[in-house]
Design an enzyme around this catalytic site. Structure first.
Site, PDB file in Angstrom:
ATOM      1  N   SER A   1     -16.971 -12.734 -31.115  1.00 13.17           N
ATOM      2  CA  SER A   1     -15.788 -13.570 -31.294  1.00 13.17           C
ATOM      3  C   SER A   1     -15.447 -13.585 -32.778  1.00 13.17           C
ATOM      4  CB  SER A   1     -16.085 -14.986 -30.806  1.00 13.17           C
ATOM      5  OG  SER A   1     -15.217 -15.904 -31.434  1.00 13.17           O
TER       6      SER A   1
ATOM      7  N   HIS B   1     -21.877 -18.213  -0.853  1.00 12.17           N
ATOM      8  CA  HIS B   1     -21.082 -19.291  -1.476  1.00 12.17           C
ATOM      9  C   HIS B   1     -21.486 -19.497  -2.944  1.00 12.17           C
ATOM     10  CE1 HIS B   1     -19.983 -20.508   2.697  1.00 12.17           C
ATOM     11  NE2 HIS B   1     -21.249 -20.175   2.931  1.00 12.17           N
TER      12      HIS B   1
ATOM     13  N   LYS C   1     -21.200 -15.735 -30.445  1.00 12.54           N
ATOM     14  CA  LYS C   1     -20.727 -15.179 -29.178  1.00 12.54           C
ATOM     15  C   LYS C   1     -21.038 -13.689 -28.997  1.00 12.54           C
ATOM     16  CE  LYS C   1     -18.493 -16.783 -26.328  1.00 12.54           C
ATOM     17  NZ  LYS C   1     -17.041 -17.037 -26.290  1.00 12.54           N
TER      18      LYS C   1
ATOM     19  N   GLU D   1     -14.977  -7.743 -17.982  1.00 14.21           N
ATOM     20  CA  GLU D   1     -13.765  -8.576 -17.904  1.00 14.21           C
ATOM     21  C   GLU D   1     -12.520  -7.708 -17.805  1.00 14.21           C
ATOM     22  OE1 GLU D   1     -14.112 -12.548 -20.394  1.00 14.21           O
ATOM     23  OE2 GLU D   1     -14.941 -10.874 -21.504  1.00 14.21           O
TER      24      GLU D   1
END
Ligand code: ARG
Length: 472
Positions: free
Chosen positions: A289, A168, A295, A302
């Site tokens: 970024s 979980h 970043k 992804e």
């Protein structure tokens, strides 16, 4: 215009099938129905199949040995031209079969016009796809094995490192990082088996089914099967020309591989976040970024995760295409190729980049070890301890739960709770409990087959290394 005086035909259609047509095909129809811009990738397999077919035709005396030799030579030359980038694919010739056959006939004359004896594009396309997919299965197997090797290499490098195991996405029980890494070796191992199994059903010769009903000509299908390395010949000619199960099955295998890659990617995205900080993906495999200077984004996992959508789409697309089709061949089936090729390209690219990126990823084992603290992750060990003292598991679970609650109240870890406090919940608890409550003790007690104890993981790793041909 026909190229050969002995093959009469109306001047208005110069198609290979133009005999009964009195009008040329509309340009819009040619543009709409052509598949050459994507099925051209089957050229090598189309030629391979045609060469085997020509040899069989000669053996069966349906063409002369000289004609077969001219066909084989002509096809070899065409292949060389294609590979040198000197071959012009023509959309008005629809597909790979007719582009090659027409070019062959232009180059070698009448012998070329005999190549299509006893076959149809309906069994020919099925053959090309099977030959092509056999190679693709082998390529996928290699890529999967390479990815497994990266996992095994990491499991060896970090052997002994402990991390939280999750259920979980909550910290559940401590495990070895290597155990977690080897989970992916098992997963991708099943993918390899599945591809190998799928390949068995691919590896059946469809040629000889002809248009749908077989042929009246004395062909020898077994000879073609043997020459092309097929393990068997298909049985029912109607099923053969209608069948795309092997494409669907390949697409399903690709889907499961991609879903596995996507689950892995999800972990890599999480683990590289500030919240986890379990891994550092090499700078070369991340991007920044354009706005936020601090970043460092895990774009590769992804994108791999994101590409699952199109791979699933490919399977759904072909399932829907096939769903309403009457036997046997229908032109709808031409729609199998684009999703198949896209899914293959996507999955192969994802496998390769994931392996590359993972081999440039560092695991922060201190941080992982720290994360095993504070979550009462050895509560199950406490319950198991009581089970060994003959307390029924349900009661043991209850006692361990009460002790967890007490620790929460006091703000301490399980192994920091004094013995008399513990005995308050169960007199069965003795001093030896503390060795069970340490994180290392907990991991190493899980010696059941397939468990996370270091001894088990070492065995598992050695066997994986052996299977993958890694010798350290
Ligand atoms: N390009 C076709 C396909 O991909 C080949 C078979 C065409 N057969 C036919 N009868 N039009 O399915």
């Amino acid at each position: 215009m026909n190229d050969f005086q002995d093959i009469p035909g109306p001047a208005s259609s110069d198609k290979l099938w133009g005999g009964r047509f009195s009008e040329a095909t509309a340009a819009s129809v040619e543009a709409f129905s052509a598949s050459i811009h994507y099925d051209c990738r089957l050229y090598r397999h189309d030629i391979m199949g045609s060469k085997a077919h020509a040899r069989m035709l000669a053996q069966q005396k349906l063409i002369s040995p000289e004609e077969a030799a001219a066909i084989v030579q002509g096809l070899d030359n065409i292949q060389a031209e294609i590979e040198a980038g000197r071959f012009e694919f023509k959309p008005e010739l629809e597909d790979i079969h007719m582009n090659i056959e027409k070019a062959l006939t232009e180059r070698i004359g009448e012998a070329g016009a005999r190549l299509h004896t006893g076959r149809s594009r309906n069994d020919q396309i099925n053959l090309d796809l099977r030959l092509y997919l056999r190679d693709e299965c082998d390529r996928l197997d290699t890529l999967l094995a390479e990815l497994q090797r990266v996992f095994a290499m990491l499991a060896r490098r970090y052997l002994g490192a402990i991390m939280p195991g999750y259920t979980h996405l909550q910290r559940a029980q401590p495990v070895l990082l290597s155990h977690h890494l080897l989970a992916y070796v098992s997963m991708f191992g099943r993918d390899r088996e599945r591809i190998g199994d799928c390949r068995k059903r691919i590896n059946v010769l469809p040629l000889g089914a002809a248009a749908l009903a077989g042929t009246s000509l004395p062909i020898d299908r077994n000879m073609v099967a043997e020459e092309l390395g097929f393990a068997a010949i298909s049985d029912n000619s109607m099923d053969t020309t209608a069948d795309r199960d092997f494409v669907l099955e390949t697409l399903f295998c690709l889907n499961l591989i991609q879903v596995h890659l996507s689950r892995l990617s999800e972990e890599l995205v999480l683990w590289s976040s500030k919240e986890f900080e379990f891994i550092r993906i090499g700078d070369r495999y991340c991007t920044g970024s354009s706005l936020m200077p601090q970043k460092k984004n895990p774009d590769i996992p992804e994108l791999v995760r994101g590409k699952s959508g199109r791979v699933t789409g490919a399977l759904m697309a072909l399932l829907m295409t096939v769903k309403g089709l009457p036997l046997t061949y229908n032109r709808d089936l031409q729609e199998d190729k684009e999703p198949l090729f896209d899914a293959l390209d996507t999955v192969k690219a994802c496998l390769a980049i994931t392996a590359e990126m993972l081999s440039h990823t560092e695991f922060d084992t201190d941080r992982m070890r720290q994360a095993t603290g504070g979550g009462f992750m050895t509560a199950t060990d406490l319950a198991d301890y009581l089970v060994c003292k003959n307390l029924p598991f349900r009661q043991a679970h209850g006692v361990a739960g009460q002790i967890v609650a007490r620790c929460q109240e006091l703000g301490c870890e399980l192994d920091e709770l004094p013995l008399d406090e513990m005995q308050h919940f169960s007199p069965l608890i003795q001093e030896d409990i503390y060795t069970k409550l340490s994180i290392e003790g907990s991991v190493n007690s899980r010696i059941s087959a397939g468990g996370t104890a270091q001894s088990r993981v070492e065995q598992a790793l050695a066997s994986v290394e052996h299977q993958l041909g890694i010798y350290s």
